[in-house]
Design a protein around this motif. Sequence first.
Motif, PDB file in Angstrom:
ATOM      1  N   MET A 114      28.793  29.358  36.365  1.00 29.78           N
ATOM      2  CA  MET A 114      28.809  29.798  37.758  1.00 29.78           C
ATOM      3  C   MET A 114      29.862  29.048  38.561  1.00 29.78           C
ATOM      4  O   MET A 114      30.616  29.646  39.339  1.00 29.78           O
ATOM      5  CB  MET A 114      27.429  29.598  38.378  1.00 29.78           C
ATOM      6  N   VAL A 115      29.929  27.744  38.366  1.00 25.42           N
ATOM      7  CA  VAL A 115      30.897  26.927  39.095  1.00 25.42           C
ATOM      8  C   VAL A 115      32.324  27.287  38.694  1.00 25.42           C
ATOM      9  O   VAL A 115      33.201  27.492  39.546  1.00 25.42           O
ATOM     10  CB  VAL A 115      30.631  25.430  38.858  1.00 25.42           C
ATOM     11  N   VAL A 116      32.563  27.380  37.387  1.00 26.27           N
ATOM     12  CA  VAL A 116      33.912  27.681  36.907  1.00 26.27           C
ATOM     13  C   VAL A 116      34.335  29.092  37.309  1.00 26.27           C
ATOM     14  O   VAL A 116      35.493  29.333  37.679  1.00 26.27           O
ATOM     15  CB  VAL A 116      33.993  27.502  35.373  1.00 26.27           C
ATOM     16  N   GLY A 117      33.393  30.054  37.261  1.00 25.09           N
ATOM     17  CA  GLY A 117      33.718  31.417  37.664  1.00 25.09           C
ATOM     18  C   GLY A 117      34.112  31.499  39.123  1.00 25.09           C
ATOM     19  O   GLY A 117      35.117  32.124  39.484  1.00 25.09           O
ATOM     20  N   TRP A 219      38.327  43.295  40.867  1.00 28.50           N
ATOM     21  CA  TRP A 219      39.033  42.250  40.122  1.00 28.50           C
ATOM     22  C   TRP A 219      38.295  40.925  40.188  1.00 28.50           C
ATOM     23  O   TRP A 219      38.341  40.126  39.250  1.00 28.50           O
ATOM     24  CB  TRP A 219      40.463  42.095  40.647  1.00 28.50           C
ATOM     25  N   SER A 220      37.597  40.675  41.267  1.00 22.86           N
ATOM     26  CA  SER A 220      36.789  39.462  41.362  1.00 22.86           C
ATOM     27  C   SER A 220      35.702  39.470  40.292  1.00 22.86           C
ATOM     28  O   SER A 220      35.481  38.466  39.601  1.00 22.86           O
ATOM     29  CB  SER A 220      36.159  39.357  42.753  1.00 22.86           C
ATOM     30  N   GLY A 221      35.007  40.609  40.138  1.00 22.33           N
ATOM     31  CA  GLY A 221      34.004  40.718  39.100  1.00 22.33           C
ATOM     32  C   GLY A 221      34.600  40.567  37.721  1.00 22.33           C
ATOM     33  O   GLY A 221      33.998  39.947  36.826  1.00 22.33           O
ATOM     34  N   TRP A 222      35.794  41.114  37.528  1.00 19.50           N
ATOM     35  CA  TRP A 222      36.485  41.009  36.239  1.00 19.50           C
ATOM     36  C   TRP A 222      36.780  39.544  35.912  1.00 19.50           C
ATOM     37  O   TRP A 222      36.531  39.088  34.781  1.00 19.50           O
ATOM     38  CB  TRP A 222      37.792  41.808  36.299  1.00 19.50           C
ATOM     39  N   VAL A 223      37.322  38.823  36.864  1.00 22.63           N
ATOM     40  CA  VAL A 223      37.662  37.413  36.649  1.00 22.63           C
ATOM     41  C   VAL A 223      36.416  36.584  36.353  1.00 22.63           C
ATOM     42  O   VAL A 223      36.404  35.751  35.441  1.00 22.63           O
ATOM     43  CB  VAL A 223      38.414  36.842  37.876  1.00 22.63           C
ATOM     44  N   VAL A 224      35.351  36.822  37.114  1.00 23.69           N
ATOM     45  CA  VAL A 224      34.119  36.055  36.917  1.00 23.69           C
ATOM     46  C   VAL A 224      33.542  36.294  35.532  1.00 23.69           C
ATOM     47  O   VAL A 224      33.173  35.348  34.824  1.00 23.69           O
ATOM     48  CB  VAL A 224      33.080  36.413  38.007  1.00 23.69           C
ATOM     49  N   TRP A 225      33.468  37.556  35.113  1.00 27.71           N
ATOM     50  CA  TRP A 225      32.897  37.844  33.793  1.00 27.71           C
ATOM     51  C   TRP A 225      33.779  37.284  32.677  1.00 27.71           C
ATOM     52  O   TRP A 225      33.284  36.732  31.692  1.00 27.71           O
ATOM     53  CB  TRP A 225      32.688  39.337  33.625  1.00 27.71           C
ATOM     54  N   ALA A 226      35.099  37.406  32.820  1.00 27.41           N
ATOM     55  CA  ALA A 226      36.003  36.851  31.818  1.00 27.41           C
ATOM     56  C   ALA A 226      35.837  35.341  31.717  1.00 27.41           C
ATOM     57  O   ALA A 226      35.821  34.762  30.618  1.00 27.41           O
ATOM     58  CB  ALA A 226      37.455  37.201  32.159  1.00 27.41           C
ATOM     59  N   THR A 227      35.699  34.682  32.859  1.00 27.26           N
ATOM     60  CA  THR A 227      35.508  33.240  32.870  1.00 27.26           C
ATOM     61  C   THR A 227      34.204  32.849  32.195  1.00 27.26           C
ATOM     62  O   THR A 227      34.153  31.891  31.411  1.00 27.26           O
ATOM     63  CB  THR A 227      35.523  32.707  34.313  1.00 27.26           C
ATOM     64  N   MET A 228      33.146  33.594  32.474  1.00 28.47           N
ATOM     65  CA  MET A 228      31.850  33.286  31.870  1.00 28.47           C
ATOM     66  C   MET A 228      31.858  33.510  30.367  1.00 28.47           C
ATOM     67  O   MET A 228      31.239  32.752  29.612  1.00 28.47           O
ATOM     68  CB  MET A 228      30.768  34.125  32.536  1.00 28.47           C
TER      69      MET A 228
END
Length: 238
Positions: A114-117, A219-228
Amino acid sequence: MKLLTLPWRAPRATLLPAAFYRRQWALLAVLAALFYAVLGDGRLDHWLAAFSFDPLSQHFPLQHNWWLEYVNHVWLKDVSIVIGVAALGLGVFGPRFGLDAEAARRWRLACAAMVVGSLSVSLLKQASPYHCPWDLLEFGGHAPYVPLLASLPAGVSAGKCFPAGHASGGFVLMALYFVYAGERPRLAQAWLWGGLAFGLLMGVGQQLRGAHFLSHTLWSGWVVWATMLAVNQLLGRR
């Protein structure tokens, strides 16, 4: 005293199989291509934003709407923060109250994701040249529109508005999918789709205010899911 007992099974070599991550990375690649093809030129973004823009007064009437400005922008973000703090608490203090070590480890990993995303979206936003809708000339602002991957004209300052930072506060709840995945799949799916819906709700609220375009939210959702995915794939092994 066991206050937090949950039906966890014995730890396995990995939380999720490698095939799961391969499918997810392939899906993200397809979504990235789709987002760029459909939203890259900004036409759909502008068309949607025009519905909440008043051309006569040259502003977004809902920009300072109480529900959108406080309930959506402040209170919902606070809900996400509380859930993140609770995840950290379960990861750190859970074993003292009967939560087994494997479950606590998963909660710590979820909190880290969560923090990294959220941080990933924030860093990309700070480095972004793209402006918010209310800053653009066609929506009563001062800056020209710049399509995705294009450069700002000389003399125009960076907008720092892409991807959507507020929506990421909802999307990060998808991290709790990995807490239950493989052990309690229905609950895992509930957190996955719940986090996705929460992020979209927060993003739509900002879009109505003129703070973001649809592409910023997606794109925000994309970045968060990719990070997770990356965090769990790299750190999820025992």
